[in-house]
Write a protein that holds these residues in place. Structure first.
Motif, PDB file in Angstrom:
ATOM      1  N   HIS A  72      46.044  27.085 142.273  1.00  0.00           N
ATOM      2  CA  HIS A  72      45.568  26.931 141.347  1.00  0.00           C
ATOM      3  C   HIS A  72      47.077  27.055 139.637  1.00  0.00           C
ATOM      4  CE1 HIS A  72      43.702  30.113 141.710  1.00  0.00           C
ATOM      5  NE2 HIS A  72      43.683  30.469 140.356  1.00  0.00           N
ATOM      6  N   ILE A  73      47.978  28.165 140.886  1.00  0.00           N
ATOM      7  CA  ILE A  73      48.592  29.336 139.407  1.00  0.00           C
ATOM      8  C   ILE A  73      49.619  28.215 139.205  1.00  0.00           C
ATOM      9  CG2 ILE A  73      49.902  30.944 139.355  1.00  0.00           C
ATOM     10  CD1 ILE A  73      47.878  32.669 141.076  1.00  0.00           C
ATOM     11  N   PRO A  74      49.735  27.106 137.918  1.00  0.00           N
ATOM     12  CA  PRO A  74      51.156  27.405 137.356  1.00  0.00           C
ATOM     13  C   PRO A  74      52.361  27.319 138.101  1.00  0.00           C
ATOM     14  CG  PRO A  74      49.765  27.391 136.008  1.00  0.00           C
ATOM     15  CD  PRO A  74      49.536  28.299 136.673  1.00  0.00           C
ATOM     16  N   VAL A  75      52.956  26.699 138.960  1.00  0.00           N
ATOM     17  CA  VAL A  75      54.464  27.394 138.829  1.00  0.00           C
ATOM     18  C   VAL A  75      55.570  26.960 138.185  1.00  0.00           C
ATOM     19  CG1 VAL A  75      56.488  28.050 140.796  1.00  0.00           C
ATOM     20  CG2 VAL A  75      53.401  28.068 141.598  1.00  0.00           C
ATOM     21  N   ILE A  76      56.601  27.658 137.630  1.00  0.00           N
ATOM     22  CA  ILE A  76      57.923  26.884 137.028  1.00  0.00           C
ATOM     23  C   ILE A  76      59.222  27.030 138.023  1.00  0.00           C
ATOM     24  CG2 ILE A  76      59.217  26.946 135.037  1.00  0.00           C
ATOM     25  CD1 ILE A  76      56.733  28.158 132.817  1.00  0.00           C
ATOM     26  N   MET A  77      59.873  26.605 137.898  1.00  0.00           N
ATOM     27  CA  MET A  77      61.319  26.620 138.904  1.00  0.00           C
ATOM     28  C   MET A  77      62.228  27.088 137.726  1.00  0.00           C
ATOM     29  SD  MET A  77      60.130  25.619 142.464  1.00  0.00           S
ATOM     30  CE  MET A  77      61.163  26.311 142.758  1.00  0.00           C
ATOM     31  N   VAL A  78      62.605  28.589 137.994  1.00  0.00           N
ATOM     32  CA  VAL A  78      63.754  28.209 137.192  1.00  0.00           C
ATOM     33  C   VAL A  78      65.443  28.528 138.212  1.00  0.00           C
ATOM     34  CG1 VAL A  78      65.287  29.983 135.806  1.00  0.00           C
ATOM     35  CG2 VAL A  78      62.637  29.633 136.047  1.00  0.00           C
ATOM     36  N   MET A 121      42.365  24.730 131.134  1.00  0.00           N
ATOM     37  CA  MET A 121      41.087  23.756 131.154  1.00  0.00           C
ATOM     38  C   MET A 121      40.627  24.124 132.879  1.00  0.00           C
ATOM     39  SD  MET A 121      41.042  20.711 132.809  1.00  0.00           S
ATOM     40  CE  MET A 121      43.397  19.768 132.102  1.00  0.00           C
ATOM     41  N   PHE A 122      41.709  24.406 134.144  1.00  0.00           N
ATOM     42  CA  PHE A 122      41.681  24.205 135.667  1.00  0.00           C
ATOM     43  C   PHE A 122      40.970  25.565 135.725  1.00  0.00           C
ATOM     44  CE2 PHE A 122      45.069  21.506 136.168  1.00  0.00           C
ATOM     45  CZ  PHE A 122      44.304  20.665 136.421  1.00  0.00           C
ATOM     46  N   ASP A 123      40.861  26.999 135.220  1.00  0.00           N
ATOM     47  CA  ASP A 123      40.067  27.906 135.270  1.00  0.00           C
ATOM     48  C   ASP A 123      38.531  27.526 134.861  1.00  0.00           C
ATOM     49  OD1 ASP A 123      42.558  29.479 136.642  1.00  0.00           O
ATOM     50  OD2 ASP A 123      42.604  30.437 134.737  1.00  0.00           O
ATOM     51  N   GLU A 124      38.703  27.022 133.339  1.00  0.00           N
ATOM     52  CA  GLU A 124      36.896  26.440 132.995  1.00  0.00           C
ATOM     53  C   GLU A 124      36.095  25.830 134.184  1.00  0.00           C
ATOM     54  OE1 GLU A 124      33.548  27.376 130.444  1.00  0.00           O
ATOM     55  OE2 GLU A 124      35.491  28.054 130.736  1.00  0.00           O
ATOM     56  N   LEU A 125      36.922  24.581 134.281  1.00  0.00           N
ATOM     57  CA  LEU A 125      36.360  23.463 135.618  1.00  0.00           C
ATOM     58  C   LEU A 125      35.516  24.346 136.777  1.00  0.00           C
ATOM     59  CD1 LEU A 125      38.700  20.549 134.939  1.00  0.00           C
ATOM     60  CD2 LEU A 125      35.842  20.636 134.109  1.00  0.00           C
ATOM     61  N   ARG A 126      36.750  24.832 137.103  1.00  0.00           N
ATOM     62  CA  ARG A 126      36.819  25.909 138.384  1.00  0.00           C
ATOM     63  C   ARG A 126      35.466  26.674 138.445  1.00  0.00           C
ATOM     64  NH1 ARG A 126      40.710  28.704 140.040  1.00  0.00           N
ATOM     65  NH2 ARG A 126      40.349  28.635 142.480  1.00  0.00           N
ATOM     66  N   LEU A 127      35.697  27.369 137.676  1.00  0.00           N
ATOM     67  CA  LEU A 127      34.340  28.516 137.438  1.00  0.00           C
ATOM     68  C   LEU A 127      33.191  28.052 136.867  1.00  0.00           C
ATOM     69  CD1 LEU A 127      33.516  30.958 136.943  1.00  0.00           C
ATOM     70  CD2 LEU A 127      33.917  31.080 134.344  1.00  0.00           C
ATOM     71  N   ARG A 128      33.196  26.726 136.618  1.00  0.00           N
ATOM     72  CA  ARG A 128      31.887  25.920 136.984  1.00  0.00           C
ATOM     73  C   ARG A 128      31.526  25.491 137.881  1.00  0.00           C
ATOM     74  NH1 ARG A 128      30.631  22.487 130.740  1.00  0.00           N
ATOM     75  NH2 ARG A 128      31.781  24.821 129.180  1.00  0.00           N
ATOM     76  N   ARG A 275      47.860  15.994 139.272  1.00  0.00           N
ATOM     77  CA  ARG A 275      47.017  16.864 138.876  1.00  0.00           C
ATOM     78  C   ARG A 275      45.412  16.225 138.366  1.00  0.00           C
ATOM     79  NH1 ARG A 275      50.106  19.311 134.521  1.00  0.00           N
ATOM     80  NH2 ARG A 275      51.329  20.574 136.299  1.00  0.00           N
ATOM     81  N   LYS A 276      45.784  14.444 137.955  1.00  0.00           N
ATOM     82  CA  LYS A 276      44.395  14.418 137.165  1.00  0.00           C
ATOM     83  C   LYS A 276      43.622  13.959 138.001  1.00  0.00           C
ATOM     84  CE  LYS A 276      43.639  10.241 134.541  1.00  0.00           C
ATOM     85  NZ  LYS A 276      42.161  10.005 135.496  1.00  0.00           N
ATOM     86  N   ARG A 277      44.216  13.933 139.629  1.00  0.00           N
ATOM     87  CA  ARG A 277      43.033  13.204 140.267  1.00  0.00           C
ATOM     88  C   ARG A 277      42.025  14.575 140.108  1.00  0.00           C
ATOM     89  NH1 ARG A 277      42.185   8.903 144.110  1.00  0.00           N
ATOM     90  NH2 ARG A 277      43.165   8.509 142.383  1.00  0.00           N
ATOM     91  N   TYR A 278      42.676  15.609 140.826  1.00  0.00           N
ATOM     92  CA  TYR A 278      42.163  16.832 140.631  1.00  0.00           C
ATOM     93  C   TYR A 278      41.007  17.270 140.009  1.00  0.00           C
ATOM     94  CZ  TYR A 278      41.135  21.688 141.772  1.00  0.00           C
ATOM     95  OH  TYR A 278      40.923  22.947 141.654  1.00  0.00           O
ATOM     96  N   SER A 279      41.076  17.360 138.667  1.00  0.00           N
ATOM     97  CA  SER A 279      40.662  17.365 137.122  1.00  0.00           C
ATOM     98  C   SER A 279      39.522  16.337 137.128  1.00  0.00           C
ATOM     99  CB  SER A 279      41.214  17.595 136.179  1.00  0.00           C
ATOM    100  OG  SER A 279      42.301  16.540 135.622  1.00  0.00           O
ATOM    101  N   ASP A 280      39.476  15.184 138.169  1.00  0.00           N
ATOM    102  CA  ASP A 280      38.355  14.046 137.725  1.00  0.00           C
ATOM    103  C   ASP A 280      37.982  14.571 138.789  1.00  0.00           C
ATOM    104  OD1 ASP A 280      39.999  12.693 135.406  1.00  0.00           O
ATOM    105  OD2 ASP A 280      41.254  11.338 137.018  1.00  0.00           O
ATOM    106  N   ARG A 281      38.168  15.131 139.974  1.00  0.00           N
ATOM    107  CA  ARG A 281      37.049  14.994 140.592  1.00  0.00           C
ATOM    108  C   ARG A 281      36.526  16.603 140.234  1.00  0.00           C
ATOM    109  NH1 ARG A 281      39.975  15.425 146.690  1.00  0.00           N
ATOM    110  NH2 ARG A 281      38.254  16.155 147.249  1.00  0.00           N
ATOM    111  N   LEU A 282      36.790  17.600 139.712  1.00  0.00           N
ATOM    112  CA  LEU A 282      36.232  18.749 139.800  1.00  0.00           C
ATOM    113  C   LEU A 282      34.977  18.485 138.064  1.00  0.00           C
ATOM    114  CD1 LEU A 282      38.936  21.839 139.555  1.00  0.00           C
ATOM    115  CD2 LEU A 282      36.666  21.723 140.209  1.00  0.00           C
TER     116      LEU A 282
END
Length: 458
Positions: A72-78, A121-128, A275-282
Motif C-alpha cells: 500500500h506504500i506509494p512509490v515514486i521512481m526517480v 485515504m487508503f490508510d483510513e480505509l484499510r484501518l476501518r 487503485r480505484k478497484r481496490y478502494s472500491d472494494r475497501l
C-alpha cells in the motif's frame, strides 16, 4: 518518507528538499536496505532511484508491491532515463509515479502532496477494513497489487482538445483495452455524461474543445459525489509543470505530458483503475461490514448495538426540546413452544412475520430493533404515555388478531407481552430507561401475558 539512492549526494539533496517542506525523511543506499526499512519503518512514501547496483529500482518496486505489509506504500521512481519505455516498465512494476532527473521542485512537491493524500485515504480505509475483519463482519480484501479484472470496469470518458484528437485516442485505446470509451465534445457534455455514464476513469486535456477548461472539469469531477472516486488523468501540453501541479492539487489522480506514447497512457490508466478497484472494494467491504454490525440478519431490522446508540440520539433530542419519548420492550409469548412443536424454521418464519407486522404498526420516525431471540425493542420520539399506550395496544392487537403462517402451509396463533417506559429530559442513562421497560415487560408476563404494562416513573 524513505529515499533510496546509491549516490550519497543524491540522497542528501532529496533529503534536504523534503525536510525543508517539513517531511520526515529516512534514507537507504541500496535495494536490500530499502526493503528492510520499508517493512520496519512503514514510510508514507518511497522515492526510489532506478539505477542501483545490487537491485535496480524496478526489482525493488516489484518486491515492495508483492508484500502485503508494503504493497500500500506509494512509490515514486526517480530516473535520469526519461523515456516512455522506462515509465511504462515502472508503472507495470507497480510504481505510482515518476520523476526525471534533474527534477523540478514544483513537480516534486505536487506529486508528493497528491500521493500523500491518496495514502492517507487508503490508510483510513484499510484501518476501518482491518477493524471490521477483526470483529468478524467483513471479508479479506487483499492488497492493491493483487490481480483484478479491469475488463469489468466502467467506461473511460475522454475529454480531448478536439474531435479529431478524441477519435484518435478512442481508436488507440479500443485497440488495446477491452474497456468501452466515450468521447465528449465539450466541457458541458463531459459534465452531463459523467452523471449518466459514471465512468471509472477520465482522461482530460487541459484545453477542451469549444474553449472548455480542463482544470475546471477536474475540479468539478472531484467535487461531485458520483464522480469523486473516479480516476482522473490530466493531459498536459508541452510539459507545463505549473498546469500539472495545479491539476494534481485540484484533484487529478495523475498526469501525462502530450504528445504521449499510447502505451504509457494505457499503463497509467491500468494503474489508476487498479487503485480505484481496490478502494472500491475497501469501501464496499466497509459498507457491508457496517450493515452487518447494525442489522439483524434474520429479520432485516436493526440489532441491539444500533438501537443502543439510537436511544442516545433520541434522548439528546428530548434534552434539547424538553420533550418526552417512549421505549417498548416486546416479547413473543411462549415462543419456545413454537420451536419445540414446529421446528426452528417455523420459529424463524414467525419472527420474520412478527417483524413485518411490528414495522407496519409504528411510525416512520420510530425505531424497531431485535434485541435477541424473541425479544424486540421500539423507540418512539416525542411520544407521551397516552400515545404510547395507543401504539402498544395497536401492536398487541395486530399480533393477536391474525395467525402466523408457517413454512409447511400451516399457521400458529401468537401473542405478545409489552413493557413501556416513558422518559423525559431529566433522564440521562439510556440503559436505565431500557431496563425500566424490561421490568414492565416482566410484569406483563407475570400478569398472564398478552398485555401492556407501563414502568413506574423514575
Amino acid at each position: 518518507m524513505l529515499v533510496v539512492d546509491d549516490v550519497a549526494t543524491n540522497r542528501l539533496l532529496l533529503r534536504a528538499k523534503l525536510s525543508s517542506a517539513y517531511y520526515d525523511v529516512v534514507v537507504a543506499e541500496n535495494g536490500a536496505q530499502a526493503l528492510q526499512m520499508a517493512r520496519s519503518e512503514q514510510p508514507d512514501m518511497v522515492m526510489l532511484d532506478v539505477l542501483m547496483p545490487d537491485m535496480d529500482g524496478f526489482e525493488v518496486c516489484e518486491a515492495l508491491k508483492a508484500r502485503e505489509e508494503t504493497a500500500h506504500i506509494p512509490v515514486i521512481m526517480v530516473t535520469a532515463l526519461d523515456t516512455p519505455e522506462e515509465r511504462i516498465r515502472g508503472l507495470d512494476a507497480g510504481a505510482d509515479d515518476f520523476l526525471s532527473k534533474p527534477f523540478n521542485d514544483l513537480a516534486l512537491f505536487a506529486r508528493v502532496r497528491n500521493l500523500m493524500r491518496m495514502k492517507m485515504m487508503f490508510d483510513e480505509l484499510r484501518l476501518r477494513d482491518m477493524t471490521s475483519r477483526e470483529l468478524g463482519i467483513a471479508d479479506f480484501v487483499g492488497d492493491i497489487g493483487a490481480d483484478m479484472d479491469l475488463d469489468t470496469c466502467g467506461p473511460i470518458l475522454l475529454a480531448p482538445p478536439s474531435d479529431a484528437q478524441g477519435a484518435l485516442w478512442a481508436e488507440q485505446l479500443s485497440a488495446r483495452l477491452a474497456i468501452p470509451t466515450i468521447v465528449t465534445h465539450s466541457e458541458r457534455e463531459a459534465t452531463n455524461l459523467a452523471r449518466m455514464e459514471l465512468p471509472d476513469c477520465f482522461v482530460v486535456h487541459q484545453s477542451l474543445a469549444e474553449g472548455g477548461d480542463g482544470l475546471r472539469l477536474v475540479s468539478a469531477l472531484r467535487s461531485r459525489p458520483e464522480t469523486r472516486q473516479s480516476a482522473v488523468i490530466l493531459v498536459v501540453e508541452n510539459g507545463d509543470v505549473h498546469v500539472a501541479a495545479k491539476g494534481l492539487d485540484l484533484g487529478a489522480s495523475d498526469y501525462i505530458e502530450s504528445p504521449f506514447d499510447i502505451s504509457e497512457l494505457i499503463a497509467r490508466i491500468r494503474s489508476q483503475l487498479r487503485r480505484k478497484r481496490y478502494s472500491d472494494r475497501l469501501r464496499s467491504n466497509l459498507r457491508n461490514g457496517l450493515k452487518l454490525a447494525a442489522i439483524d440478519p434474520l429479520t432485516g431490522i436493526y440489532n441491539r448495538r444500533y438501537a443502543s446508540q439510537h436511544v442516545l440520539r433520541v434522548m439528546e433530542r428530548a434534552h434539547d426540546t424538553d420533550g418526552v419519548f417512549a421505549v417498548m420492550m416486546i416479547d413473543l409469548d411462549k415462543f419456545k413452544s413454537i420451536n419445540d412443536r414446529f421446528g426452528h424454521d417455523a420459529g424463524d418464519a414467525v419472527l420474520k412475520e412478527f417483524s413485518r407486522r411490528l414495522q407496519e404498526n409504528i411510525r416512520g420516525v420510530d425505531l424497531v430493533a431485535r434485541f435477541g431471540g424473541e425479544e424486540f425493542f421500539v423507540a418512539m420520539p416525542d411520544v407521551d404515555q397516552t400515545a404510547a399506550a395507543a401504539a402498544a395496544e395497536r401492536i398487541r392487537r395486530a399480533i393477536e388478531g391474525g395467525s402466523m403462517p408457517l413454512p409447511d402451509g400451516g399457521a400458529v396463533e401468537v401473542t405478545v407481552s409489552i413493557g413501556v417506559a416513558i422518559a423525559t429530559a431529566a433522564d440521562t442513562d439510556p440503559e436505565a430507561i431500557i431496563k425500566r421497560a424490561d421490568s414492565a415487560l416482566y410484569r406483563s408476563k407475570e400478569a398472564g401475558r398478552n398485555r401492556v404494562s407501563f414502568a413506574q416513573a423514575a
